[in-house]
Write an enzyme that holds these catalytic residues in place. Structure first.
Site, PDB file in Angstrom:
ATOM      1  CB  ALA A   1      -0.861   0.011   1.348  1.00 40.34           C
TER       2      ALA A   1
ATOM      3  CE1 TYR B   1       5.690  -9.136 -11.651  1.00 38.11           C
ATOM      4  CE2 TYR B   1       5.624  -9.020 -14.060  1.00 38.11           C
ATOM      5  CZ  TYR B   1       4.847  -8.631 -12.730  1.00 38.11           C
ATOM      6  OH  TYR B   1       3.829  -7.842 -12.692  1.00 38.11           O
TER       7      TYR B   1
ATOM      8  CG  LEU C   1       3.314  -8.832   2.073  1.00 33.23           C
ATOM      9  CD1 LEU C   1       2.835  -8.164   0.696  1.00 33.23           C
ATOM     10  CD2 LEU C   1       2.421  -9.454   3.010  1.00 33.23           C
TER      11      LEU C   1
END
Length: 250
Positions: free
Chosen positions: A14, A159, A64
């Site tokens: 965020a 990715y 994370l």
């Protein structure tokens, strides 16, 4: 957005770009937003911007890569708001590590954040919804056009593999929810080129990021897609949104 006023949305990643734009729009729409990331100061600055708006933003520090950090975050959300009603898995990262010469640790970090952390946040959000009998919750994965096609750019191949996994995870999640006859909805949003810090983080050694000769998407465009998916009637589920700049050719 009336049904979501004072309800709780988790937004991962965020602190900037798409995640920051989503936090601003949801907060202005009246939601209790929880924004997490490693740079909690930047999230707090967004929270300060939203003071006086209909909703609010709680800034939480969370790595994370670390499951215990994620579980601790969900404990904090439970103590503040009771739980999660909307889970927006926005966090993602890319390293320029080709398949033939890439660094294993960089591959692992991409997989941990883009795939495993998304899955853990999804699992814990569903647990939260189930505990509170929330049957109209919503999962939104911020995916990528790289989750639907492979371009001939070696730096992006690993990715892209993680984003193909996100495509599969979104569809699998919907299948599992339908088996439970749940009304919880799932949306995958796949942008093309967006004006964020993605390119500068992908190539940190480059002094300048090449400019495009056409206008690319803005973070707010993706945030608008999130609001659109949240606002459709209960009987309607937006499964996939693919969005590119009008002049992007791939």
């Amino acid at each position: 957005m009336d049904k979501w006023v004072k309800r709780t949305a988790l937004v991962t990643g965020a602190s900037c770009g798409i995640g920051a734009a989503i936090c601003r729009k949801l907060g202005k729409s009246g939601m209790n937003v929880v924004g997490c990331g490693r740079n909690v100061q930047r999230i707090q600055e967004i929270s300060d911007e939203l003071k006086g708006e209909a909703g609010s933003l709680l800034a939480l520090k969370c790595d994370l890569n670390n499951e215990s950090d994620i579980l601790s975050m969900f404990g904090t959300i439970k103590s503040h708001y009771g739980g999660v009603d909307v889970c927006i898995n926005n966090a993602g990262l890319a390293h320029a590590e080709p398949l033939l010469t890439g660094d294993t640790n960089k591959w692992r970090e991409m997989f941990n954040v883009n795939v495993l952390a998304l899955s853990i946040c999804t699992r814990e959000s569903f647990k939260s919804m189930t505990e509170r009998n929330v049957m109209d919750g919503h999962f939104i994965h911020i995916n990528s056009m790289s989750g639907h096609r492979v371009v001939d750019l070696p730096d992006l191949h690993f990715y892209s593999a993680t984003k193909f996994a996100v495509t599969s995870l979104a569809r699998g999640l919907r299948n599992e929810l339908r088996r439970l006859e749940s009304d919880i909805r799932v949306t995958s949003i796949s942008p093309g080129l967006v004006d964020t810090e993605f390119a500068s983080r992908l190539f940190p050694d480059r002094k300048e990021v090449p400019k495009r000769d056409f206008k690319i998407l803005e973070s707010g465009d993706v945030a608008d897609a999130v609001l659109f998916a949240l606002q459709v009637p209960k009987h309607c589920e937006i499964n996939e949104i693919m969005m590119r700049p009008t002049k992007q050719g791939y």
